[in-house]
Scaffold this motif. Structure first.
Motif, mmCIF file in Angstrom:
data_model
loop_
_atom_site.group_PDB
_atom_site.id
_atom_site.type_symbol
_atom_site.label_atom_id
_atom_site.label_comp_id
_atom_site.label_asym_id
_atom_site.label_seq_id
_atom_site.Cartn_x
_atom_site.Cartn_y
_atom_site.Cartn_z
ATOM 1 N N TYR A 102 0.853 -1.185 0.000
ATOM 2 C CA TYR A 102 0.000 0.000 0.000
ATOM 3 C C TYR A 102 0.893 1.240 0.000
ATOM 4 C CZ TYR A 102 -3.854 -3.133 1.128
ATOM 5 O OH TYR A 102 -4.791 -4.135 1.083
ATOM 6 N N ARG A 134 -3.733 0.557 -2.973
ATOM 7 C CA ARG A 134 -2.969 -0.668 -3.152
ATOM 8 C C ARG A 134 -2.034 -0.501 -4.345
ATOM 9 N NH1 ARG A 134 -6.954 -3.815 -3.604
ATOM 10 N NH2 ARG A 134 -7.075 -4.663 -1.496
ATOM 11 N N ILE A 166 -1.182 -8.566 6.670
ATOM 12 C CA ILE A 166 -2.223 -7.720 7.242
ATOM 13 C C ILE A 166 -2.607 -6.638 6.245
ATOM 14 C CG2 ILE A 166 -1.454 -8.139 9.607
ATOM 15 C CD1 ILE A 166 -0.114 -5.347 9.508
ATOM 16 N N LYS A 167 -3.647 -5.894 6.576
ATOM 17 C CA LYS A 167 -4.081 -4.746 5.781
ATOM 18 C C LYS A 167 -4.110 -3.513 6.680
ATOM 19 C CE LYS A 167 -7.083 -7.576 2.805
ATOM 20 N NZ LYS A 167 -6.277 -7.449 1.575
ATOM 21 N N PRO A 168 -3.904 -2.328 6.099
ATOM 22 C CA PRO A 168 -4.015 -1.109 6.914
ATOM 23 C C PRO A 168 -5.429 -0.943 7.456
ATOM 24 C CG PRO A 168 -2.957 -0.658 4.799
ATOM 25 C CD PRO A 168 -3.529 -2.035 4.716
ATOM 26 N N GLN A 169 -5.534 -0.469 8.671
ATOM 27 C CA GLN A 169 -6.832 -0.182 9.264
ATOM 28 C C GLN A 169 -7.178 1.292 9.083
ATOM 29 O OE1 GLN A 169 -6.353 -1.576 13.312
ATOM 30 N NE2 GLN A 169 -6.541 -3.731 12.721
ATOM 31 N N SER A 170 -8.460 1.605 9.210
ATOM 32 C CA SER A 170 -8.929 2.969 8.913
ATOM 33 C C SER A 170 -8.313 4.017 9.831
ATOM 34 C CB SER A 170 -10.458 3.022 9.002
ATOM 35 O OG SER A 170 -10.884 2.642 10.304
ATOM 36 N N ASN A 171 -7.937 3.618 11.036
ATOM 37 C CA ASN A 171 -7.366 4.589 11.987
ATOM 38 C C ASN A 171 -5.844 4.675 11.903
ATOM 39 O OD1 ASN A 171 -6.918 2.018 13.002
ATOM 40 N ND2 ASN A 171 -7.163 2.639 15.136
ATOM 41 N N GLU A 172 -5.244 4.010 10.911
ATOM 42 C CA GLU A 172 -3.793 4.009 10.765
ATOM 43 C C GLU A 172 -3.367 4.890 9.606
ATOM 44 O OE1 GLU A 172 -2.604 -0.433 12.398
ATOM 45 O OE2 GLU A 172 -3.262 -0.217 10.328
ATOM 46 N N LYS A 174 2.481 -0.166 12.086
ATOM 47 C CA LYS A 174 1.479 -1.221 11.966
ATOM 48 C C LYS A 174 2.091 -2.585 11.634
ATOM 49 C CE LYS A 174 -0.466 1.116 8.537
ATOM 50 N NZ LYS A 174 0.612 2.027 8.096
ATOM 51 N N ARG A 213 1.778 -5.602 14.001
ATOM 52 C CA ARG A 213 0.571 -6.437 14.040
ATOM 53 C C ARG A 213 0.784 -7.751 13.295
ATOM 54 N NH1 ARG A 213 -3.664 -5.180 11.454
ATOM 55 N NH2 ARG A 213 -3.203 -3.193 10.428
#
Length: 311
Positions: free
Chosen positions: A26, A58, A91-97, A129, A132
């Motif tokens: 990403y 992405r 993993i994937k990025p989270q909305s708060n990151e 991140k 994680r």
């Protein structure tokens, strides 16, 4: 059960390792490190004008496959040399990151020193991140009664695996602008106690993220170095080591960022033929690998691997 984690130097036979993954990439936002003098003009242009437009998206599959191919070739060599390979959980990025994610560089989120697995504290927000993706591996080693050390998130301490070079009874820690700091170095000394002496090594080029981007130890008091990137004189006893010195271009191409498989075998980039000849003159068998795409993101073989156990 005795933990199998054991890292007391950078050159004993490698038996177990965490290798980065590149299932998806990403695009990050711009970061100040990319505008430092060490960054080439094309990278400064991309980060200033392209990243802000594409941040969080992405990366295209053709680009992701470049990294996957390089990691797959590296994995084949590791397996051929009898190394047991783990991978982070994708993993994937989270909305708060913050925007951006790459999990290729497994060295930095966690690191091993002696019989301890240490969760790193990453200073660049986009990279935080990545830890994680390591949690399942950390849980596995924890169940095996490994010694797990964690840095409190709000401690103000930063300690990243690319800055930590182990050569017992010494542990060298790179101190730079965007990664490990003096507080992280002191924390590591407190953790290790009288088992080892932690020696800070100041990076003088603010555009270099980690110590292993300009220095690596590859044998008993032997290493590869770009001296202009580090404090002068080097701290004791590092100043007594014998080094192969690389030029500015080789340093920028991550030529110091090699991986020692055993005391006689070392992985380097194919394009660094002059370095290969120097290493062969020192008695090494060289495994040359194309790792150009990783190097364009300022990392190579040491960055992509977190050793868990060496003989």
């Amino acid at each position: 059960m005795e933990s199998r984690i054991r890292i007391r130097n950078e050159y004993g036979k490698l038996e177990e390792v965490i290798l980065g993954t590149a299932e998806e990439l990403y695009i990050p936002d711009m970061h100040d490190i990319e505008t430092e003098a060490a960054s080439p003009w094309w990278k400064q242009m991309i980060t200033q004008y392209l990243y802000p437009l594409l941040k969080g998206k992405r990366a295209p599959k053709w680009l992701t496959r470049k990294f996957q191919k390089e990691l797959a070739e590296l994995k084949q060599i590791l397996i051929r040399h009898g190394v047991h390979v783990h991978h982070p959980e994708a993993i994937k990025p989270q909305s708060n990151e913050s925007a951006g994610l790459g999990q290729m560089f497994a060295r930095d989120p966690v690191l091993c020193v002696d019989d301890r697995l240490i969760t790193g504290q990453l200073q660049i927000e986009m990279r935080q991140k990545e830890l994680r993706g390591m949690e399942k591996l950390i849980e596995m080693f924890d169940l095996e009664q490994a010694r797990i050390e964690r840095i409190a998130e709000e401690s103000g301490l930063y300690l990243e695996g690319g800055d930590v070079i182990v050569d017992f009874p010494y542990v060298y820690v790179g101190i730079g602008k965007y990664a490990s700091n003096q507080e992280g170095s002191r924390w590591l000394q407190d953790i290790l106690g009288d088992q080892a002496e932690v020696i800070p090594v100041q990076l003088t080029n603010e555009g270099i993220l980690h110590l292993d981007c300009c220095m690596t130890i590859i044998g008993d008091k032997r290493g590869i170095i770009h001296r202009e990137s580090l404090q002068h004189p080097l701290p004791a006893p590092l100043h007594t080591y014998e080094f192969i010195e690389v030029d500015d271009v080789t340093r920028a191409q991550m030529g110091t960022n090699v991986l020692v498989l055993d005391p006689q075998t070392i992985i380097i980039q194919k394009r660094h033929q002059k370095l290969q000849k120097r290493l062969e003159a020192w008695g090494f068998t060289v495994e040359p690998v194309d790792f150009t795409w990783h190097a364009r993101l300022d990392g190579a073989f040491r960055c992509a691997t977190c050793p868990i156990q060496r003989q």
